[in-house]
Design a protein around this motif. Structure first.
Motif, short mmCIF file in Angstrom:
data_model
loop_
_atom_site.label_atom_id
_atom_site.label_comp_id
_atom_site.label_asym_id
_atom_site.label_seq_id
_atom_site.Cartn_x
_atom_site.Cartn_y
_atom_site.Cartn_z
N SER A 188 0.87 -1.17 0.00
CA SER A 188 0.00 0.00 0.00
C SER A 188 0.91 1.22 0.00
CB SER A 188 -0.86 0.03 1.27
OG SER A 188 -1.68 -1.10 1.35
N PRO A 189 0.45 2.34 -0.57
CA PRO A 189 1.31 3.53 -0.57
C PRO A 189 1.80 3.91 0.82
CG PRO A 189 -0.56 3.86 -2.02
CD PRO A 189 -0.80 2.55 -1.30
N SER A 190 0.95 3.76 1.84
CA SER A 190 1.34 4.19 3.19
C SER A 190 2.26 3.21 3.90
CB SER A 190 0.09 4.42 4.04
OG SER A 190 -0.63 3.22 4.18
N THR A 191 2.34 1.95 3.44
CA THR A 191 3.17 0.96 4.13
C THR A 191 4.30 0.40 3.26
OG1 THR A 191 1.75 -0.89 3.48
CG2 THR A 191 1.23 0.22 5.57
N ARG A 192 4.44 0.89 2.05
CA ARG A 192 5.42 0.34 1.10
C ARG A 192 6.83 0.26 1.70
NH1 ARG A 192 4.29 2.61 -4.07
NH2 ARG A 192 2.99 1.30 -3.78
N GLY A 193 7.32 1.36 2.25
CA GLY A 193 8.67 1.37 2.81
C GLY A 193 8.80 0.44 4.00
N TYR A 194 7.81 0.44 4.86
CA TYR A 194 7.80 -0.43 6.04
C TYR A 194 7.83 -1.90 5.63
CZ TYR A 194 5.82 -2.79 10.15
OH TYR A 194 5.58 -3.64 11.19
N ASP A 195 7.00 -2.29 4.65
CA ASP A 195 6.96 -3.68 4.20
C ASP A 195 8.28 -4.10 3.55
OD1 ASP A 195 4.35 -3.97 5.08
OD2 ASP A 195 3.46 -3.68 3.11
N LYS A 196 8.88 -3.19 2.79
CA LYS A 196 10.12 -3.52 2.07
C LYS A 196 11.33 -3.59 2.99
CE LYS A 196 9.33 -2.32 -2.66
NZ LYS A 196 10.12 -1.98 -3.80
N ARG A 197 11.37 -2.78 4.04
CA ARG A 197 12.54 -2.73 4.92
C ARG A 197 12.27 -3.39 6.26
NH1 ARG A 197 12.13 2.42 3.38
NH2 ARG A 197 11.22 2.90 5.38
N ASP A 198 11.60 -2.66 7.12
CA ASP A 198 11.45 -3.06 8.52
C ASP A 198 10.72 -4.39 8.69
OD1 ASP A 198 12.66 -0.62 9.02
OD2 ASP A 198 10.77 0.40 9.41
N LYS A 199 9.62 -4.55 7.99
CA LYS A 199 8.85 -5.78 8.15
C LYS A 199 9.66 -6.99 7.65
CE LYS A 199 3.92 -6.53 8.31
NZ LYS A 199 2.61 -6.23 7.75
N PHE A 200 10.36 -6.83 6.55
CA PHE A 200 11.18 -7.93 6.03
C PHE A 200 12.28 -8.29 7.02
CE2 PHE A 200 14.22 -9.37 2.44
CZ PHE A 200 13.88 -10.70 2.64
N ILE A 201 12.89 -7.29 7.65
CA ILE A 201 13.91 -7.56 8.66
C ILE A 201 13.31 -8.37 9.81
CG2 ILE A 201 15.34 -6.47 10.45
CD1 ILE A 201 15.80 -4.17 8.38
N LEU A 202 12.11 -8.00 10.24
CA LEU A 202 11.46 -8.73 11.34
C LEU A 202 11.10 -10.16 10.93
CD1 LEU A 202 9.14 -5.90 12.72
CD2 LEU A 202 11.32 -6.71 13.67
N TYR A 203 10.53 -10.32 9.76
CA TYR A 203 10.16 -11.67 9.30
C TYR A 203 11.38 -12.58 9.18
CZ TYR A 203 5.33 -10.41 8.10
OH TYR A 203 4.03 -10.02 8.14
N ARG A 204 12.52 -12.03 8.81
CA ARG A 204 13.72 -12.85 8.64
C ARG A 204 14.21 -13.46 9.95
NH1 ARG A 204 16.24 -8.57 4.89
NH2 ARG A 204 17.51 -8.17 6.71
N THR A 205 13.69 -13.01 11.09
CA THR A 205 14.05 -13.62 12.37
C THR A 205 13.35 -14.96 12.58
OG1 THR A 205 12.30 -12.53 13.67
CG2 THR A 205 14.40 -11.35 13.43
N LEU A 206 12.38 -15.29 11.73
CA LEU A 206 11.65 -16.55 11.84
C LEU A 206 12.43 -17.66 11.14
CD1 LEU A 206 8.11 -15.13 11.03
CD2 LEU A 206 8.89 -15.99 13.26
N PRO A 207 12.88 -18.68 11.87
CA PRO A 207 13.68 -19.74 11.26
C PRO A 207 12.94 -20.51 10.16
CG PRO A 207 13.64 -19.96 13.67
CD PRO A 207 12.71 -18.85 13.31
#
Length: 186
Positions: free
Chosen positions: A107-126
């Motif tokens: 979404s326009p309002s979450t694009r940066g968050y999904d691409k950076r921060d959220k991906f970093i958080l998801y990568r902590t899941l083995p």
């Protein structure tokens, strides 16, 4: 992602959120209200969830969309679409701790968050093997796949005509991904 609300523990968050009419994400004590999506956003989520669900029928894997939380060590996120394997039937759980595949429709309002921060958080899941970002306006599709030695490889599938999800052995035409969605401006 909106502005953080008040601090609480993970258990407090789960109890609190059950009482809320809106969805919220939670990380390290901070609670964030989720923004609403567009018809285009929702249509792509439903297209993906229904076709992935059909593909997984008869396997120990399940697909969930939008209203099921992924549990991290320090929080909870709401993926647009996620697949978990190892349990063939859903119960009364509130969270998934072992997603294999996560798809975020931007979404326009979450694009940066999904691409950076959220991906970093998801990568902590083995358990995570694939992370997909879909821009419905540009019809852009990026697939990140976990490779050897923990590296994440990006494949831009935008112009390929086919969404390839190696983690669940699925090939899906882009026409089906974007079925019922206008191209162009949001």
């Amino acid at each position: 992602m909106g502005m953080p609300l008040h601090k609480m523990t993970m258990a407090e968050f789960l109890a609190w959120e059950e009482e809320q009419p809106e969805r919220h994400e939670f990380y390290r004590g901070e609670t964030y209200a989720m923004v609403g999506g567009t018809l285009r956003h929702n249509r792509v989520i439903l297209n993906l969830a229904s076709r992935i669900g059909d593909h997984l029928d008869g396997t120990p894997c399940q697909v969930f969309a939008e209203n099921v939380k992924a549990e991290l060590s320090e929080g909870f996120l709401y993926p647009d679409v996620m697949v978990t394997c190892g349990k063939a039937e859903a119960g009364d759980e509130q969270t998934i701790t072992d997603p294999k595949l996560v798809i975020e429709v931007l979404s326009p309002s979450t694009r940066g968050y999904d691409k950076r921060d959220k991906f970093i958080l998801y990568r902590t899941l083995p358990s995570l093997r694939e992370y997909v970002l879909i821009d419905t306006t540009k019809r852009q599709v990026e697939v990140f796949t976990l490779a050897e030695a923990g590296a994440w490889l990006l494949t831009d599938q935008t112009g390929t005509g086919e969404l390839v999800l190696g983690s669940i052995d699925l090939k899906l035409s882009m026409a089906l991904v974007f079925k019922g969605v206008e191209s162009g401006a949001a």
